[in-house]
Structure formats: structure tokens, C-alpha cells
Design an enzyme around this catalytic site. Structure first.
Site, PDB file in Angstrom:
ATOM      1  N   GLY A   8       0.915  -1.200  -0.071  1.00  0.00           N
ATOM      2  CA  GLY A   8      -0.080   0.026   0.038  1.00  0.00           C
ATOM      3  C   GLY A   8       0.789   1.114   0.102  1.00  0.00           C
ATOM      4  O   GLY A   8       0.452   2.369   0.028  1.00  0.00           O
ATOM      5  N   GLY A  11       5.126   5.132  -2.392  1.00  0.00           N
ATOM      6  CA  GLY A  11       6.447   5.423  -2.908  1.00  0.00           C
ATOM      7  C   GLY A  11       7.133   4.152  -3.712  1.00  0.00           C
ATOM      8  O   GLY A  11       7.522   3.995  -4.870  1.00  0.00           O
ATOM      9  N   LYS A  12       6.675   3.055  -3.134  1.00  0.00           N
ATOM     10  CA  LYS A  12       7.248   1.808  -3.619  1.00  0.00           C
ATOM     11  C   LYS A  12       6.409   1.445  -4.981  1.00  0.00           C
ATOM     12  O   LYS A  12       7.115   1.142  -5.800  1.00  0.00           O
ATOM     13  CB  LYS A  12       6.905   0.683  -2.639  1.00  0.00           C
ATOM     14  CG  LYS A  12       7.772   0.649  -1.713  1.00  0.00           C
ATOM     15  CD  LYS A  12       7.420  -0.674  -0.775  1.00  0.00           C
ATOM     16  CE  LYS A  12       7.942  -0.835   0.572  1.00  0.00           C
ATOM     17  NZ  LYS A  12       7.607  -2.027   1.286  1.00  0.00           N
ATOM     18  N   ASP A  72       9.760  -5.908   0.849  1.00  0.00           N
ATOM     19  CA  ASP A  72       9.827  -5.510   2.332  1.00  0.00           C
ATOM     20  C   ASP A  72      11.183  -4.790   2.231  1.00  0.00           C
ATOM     21  O   ASP A  72      12.447  -5.245   1.848  1.00  0.00           O
ATOM     22  CB  ASP A  72       9.704  -6.508   3.231  1.00  0.00           C
ATOM     23  CG  ASP A  72       9.532  -5.980   4.657  1.00  0.00           C
ATOM     24  OD1 ASP A  72       8.563  -5.557   4.813  1.00  0.00           O
ATOM     25  OD2 ASP A  72      10.544  -6.107   5.461  1.00  0.00           O
ATOM     26  N   PHE A 154      10.916   9.264  -1.146  1.00  0.00           N
ATOM     27  CA  PHE A 154      10.020   9.213  -0.070  1.00  0.00           C
ATOM     28  C   PHE A 154      10.778   8.401   1.034  1.00  0.00           C
ATOM     29  O   PHE A 154      11.941   8.278   0.912  1.00  0.00           O
ATOM     30  CB  PHE A 154       9.105   8.185  -0.595  1.00  0.00           C
ATOM     31  CG  PHE A 154       9.206   6.862  -1.014  1.00  0.00           C
ATOM     32  CD1 PHE A 154       9.806   6.186  -2.070  1.00  0.00           C
ATOM     33  CD2 PHE A 154       8.948   5.717   0.118  1.00  0.00           C
ATOM     34  CE1 PHE A 154      10.106   5.034  -2.266  1.00  0.00           C
ATOM     35  CE2 PHE A 154       9.382   4.307   0.052  1.00  0.00           C
ATOM     36  CZ  PHE A 154      10.043   3.883  -1.216  1.00  0.00           C
ATOM     37  N   GLY A 155      10.099   8.312   2.230  1.00  0.00           N
ATOM     38  CA  GLY A 155      10.628   7.970   3.508  1.00  0.00           C
ATOM     39  C   GLY A 155      12.000   8.575   3.725  1.00  0.00           C
ATOM     40  O   GLY A 155      11.811   9.699   3.852  1.00  0.00           O
ATOM     41  N   HIS A 182      18.602   0.091  -4.222  1.00  0.00           N
ATOM     42  CA  HIS A 182      18.136  -1.291  -3.624  1.00  0.00           C
ATOM     43  C   HIS A 182      17.192  -1.973  -4.359  1.00  0.00           C
ATOM     44  O   HIS A 182      17.038  -2.962  -4.487  1.00  0.00           O
ATOM     45  CB  HIS A 182      18.019  -1.377  -2.070  1.00  0.00           C
ATOM     46  CG  HIS A 182      16.943  -0.129  -1.654  1.00  0.00           C
ATOM     47  ND1 HIS A 182      16.869   1.190  -2.343  1.00  0.00           N
ATOM     48  CD2 HIS A 182      15.853  -0.235  -1.010  1.00  0.00           C
ATOM     49  CE1 HIS A 182      16.011   1.875  -1.611  1.00  0.00           C
ATOM     50  NE2 HIS A 182      15.068   0.833  -0.907  1.00  0.00           N
TER      51      HIS A 182
HETATM   52  P1  IMP Z   1       7.793  -1.607   4.420  1.00  0.00           P
HETATM   53  O1  IMP Z   1       6.637  -1.039   3.550  1.00  0.00           O
HETATM   54  O2  IMP Z   1       7.004  -2.361   5.719  1.00  0.00           O
HETATM   55  O3  IMP Z   1       8.691  -2.384   3.819  1.00  0.00           O
HETATM   56  O4  IMP Z   1       8.398  -0.512   5.175  1.00  0.00           O
HETATM   57  C1  IMP Z   1       9.481   0.129   4.280  1.00  0.00           C
HETATM   58  C2  IMP Z   1      10.002   1.365   5.209  1.00  0.00           C
HETATM   59  O5  IMP Z   1      11.485   1.617   4.753  1.00  0.00           O
HETATM   60  C3  IMP Z   1       9.226   2.424   5.001  1.00  0.00           C
HETATM   61  O6  IMP Z   1       9.370   3.484   6.339  1.00  0.00           O
HETATM   62  C4  IMP Z   1       9.747   3.389   3.957  1.00  0.00           C
HETATM   63  O7  IMP Z   1       9.744   4.479   3.999  1.00  0.00           O
HETATM   64  C5  IMP Z   1      11.448   2.955   4.134  1.00  0.00           C
HETATM   65  N1  IMP Z   1      11.898   2.634   2.920  1.00  0.00           N
HETATM   66  C6  IMP Z   1      11.979   1.580   2.061  1.00  0.00           C
HETATM   67  N2  IMP Z   1      12.641   1.691   0.901  1.00  0.00           N
HETATM   68  C7  IMP Z   1      12.881   3.104   0.739  1.00  0.00           C
HETATM   69  C8  IMP Z   1      13.314   3.890  -0.206  1.00  0.00           C
HETATM   70  O8  IMP Z   1      13.567   3.654  -1.185  1.00  0.00           O
HETATM   71  N3  IMP Z   1      13.477   5.485  -0.076  1.00  0.00           N
HETATM   72  C9  IMP Z   1      13.202   5.730   1.569  1.00  0.00           C
HETATM   73  N4  IMP Z   1      12.503   4.902   2.364  1.00  0.00           N
HETATM   74  C10 IMP Z   1      12.429   3.587   2.265  1.00  0.00           C
END
Ligand code: IMP
Length: 197
Positions: A8, A11-12, A72, A154-155, A182
Site C-alpha cells: 500500500g 512511493g514503492k 519489504d 519518499f521515506g 536497492h
Molecule cells: P515496508 O513497507 O514495511 O517494507 O517499510 C519500508 C520502510 O522503509 C518505510 O518506512 C519506507 O519509508 C522505508 N523505505 C524503504 N525503501 C525506501 C526508499 O527507497 N527510500 C526511502 N525510504 C524507504
């Protein structure tokens, strides 16, 4: 073959869709009502598999010729014992926003008197299909700053400077991140898996 993303995270989803332009890619929430998936694995790989398998099981009776792809990911800072790592999405607490998490990491660095220190992003991707489950990984190394710069990505991107650059991913063009992130590295391997299915 349709690729359904078990995520969800806008950004991803955007980055994966941009990378997989020639395939039909959609978020699972375009098909069913989004719901919370308990990510109780102890590694990125376990959590990616949990997400992909959960969505695959929900969709297998209503979709045909599809795979589910889950990402993830997170950021690790060796000077902070490799935290936040798999807890990156909830670093500032359950339900925290990307901004909350970003500033929590900035504040943690400041509290330790760190202005700039090495860090790396990890992405695990799981593919669940009728032919089985597969996982791949990708990494991106660089430094984190105890400040946010730029609005791109993002993030944690506004505090992350990739190796070989002096600007953050918040300031750099998105093509820079897309070239060697990554996620891109993991997606390159995921594509090979998909071609083999
Ligand atoms: P997930 O959706 O449970 O995998 O959480 C991923 C977490 O890592 C989120 O807080 C994202 O903001 C951070 N994250 C993962 N990939 C990136 C990226 O490419 N840039 C910035 N933050 C990322």
C-alpha cells in the site's frame, strides 16, 4: 502475466511501476479492499514472503495468470546498531508517517552528536506464483545526514546521500535513484525470476 503488488506504500508502488513499464502492474488495493497484513517476520525476506503469500491466497480464486510481488525494505545505520532495519516503517511508533520516521532518525542521530554516518537500504522482494515462491535482494549504500534536504523520493530519502554523490535522494533527480537503488537491484533479479516462470 499480470504483476500484482502486495503493498500500500505509494512511493514503492510508483517506483516498481516505473521500472516494470512493459508489464501490467497493479496494486492489490486496485482489486480488493486494502487490509492490514501482520508483518511478524524477523527478516526482510520473511516479511516480503508473508505479504506476497497473504495477497496471493486472497486473490487465487478470482484472478488468473498472475503473480504477486512484495517488497519489504528499510534503512540500517551501523552507528545505531543497524537500526531501524526491518522496523523502518514503524520507527516512530505504530501508524507513524514517513515524515515521523524520517525526523525520528534525524533526532536520534542528533542526540548522539552524529552529523553524517554510513547507512544502507535493503530491499527483499518475494514473488509468489502458481509455480512456487522466490525471493531476491538488493542493497544501496551511502551516508545519512542529521538533516533533511529536498523533496524527492519518499521515506528516508531526504537524509540519504548515495555513495559517489554529495546530494541527498531528496535533491537528486529520480533517475539517479532508479539507476542503482536497492529496489532497482532487487527488481532486476525479480525480472529474471519472472522470465523463468
Ligand atoms: P515496508 O513497507 O514495511 O517494507 O517499510 C519500508 C520502510 O522503509 C518505510 O518506512 C519506507 O519509508 C522505508 N523505505 C524503504 N525503501 C525506501 C526508499 O527507497 N527510500 C526511502 N525510504 C524507504
Amino acid at each position: 502475466m499480470k504483476i500484482i503488488l502486495a503493498s500500500g506504500n505509494k512511493g514503492k508502488i510508483k517506483e516498481i511501476k516505473e521500472y516494470c513499464m512493459e508489464s501490467e502492474v497493479l496494486a492489490y488495493s486496485d482489486i480488493i479492499e486494502p487490509f492490514e497484513i501482520v508483518e511478524d517476520g524477523l527478516t526482510y525476506q520473511e516479511n516480503a514472503l508473508i505479504k506476497a503469500q497473504t495477497i496471493y491466497d486472497k486473490l487465487k480464486d478470482r484472478e488468473e495468470n498472475f503473480v504477486v510481488l512484495a517488497d519489504d525494505s528499510g534503512i540500517s545505520v551501523p552507528a545505531l546498531g543497524n537500526t531501524p532495519g526491518i522496523y523502518s516503517a514503524r520507527y516512530a511508533g505504530e501508524g507513524a508517517s514517513d515524515k515521523d520516521n524520517l525526523y525520528k532518525l534525524i533526532d536520534t542521530l542528533k542526540e548522539k552528536g552524529i552529523k553524517r554516518t554510513p547507512a544502507y537500504y535493503t530491499a527483499a522482494m518475494a514473488i509468489v506464483s502458481e509455480k512456487g515462491s522466490f525471493t531476491v535482494h538488493g542493497w544501496m549504500h551511502g551516508d545519512v545526514l542529521a538533516q533533511a534536504r529536498g523533496e524527492g523520493g519518499f521515506g528516508y530519502d531526504p537524509m540519504f546521500i548515495p555513495e559517489g554523490y554529495e546530494e541527498t535522494l531528496g535533491d537528486l533527480d529520480k533517475e539517479v535513484k532508479q539507476a542503482f537503488s536497492h529496489r532497482t537491484k532487487a527488481l532486476k533479479l525479480a525480472k529474471l525470476v519472472l522470465e523463468g516462470l
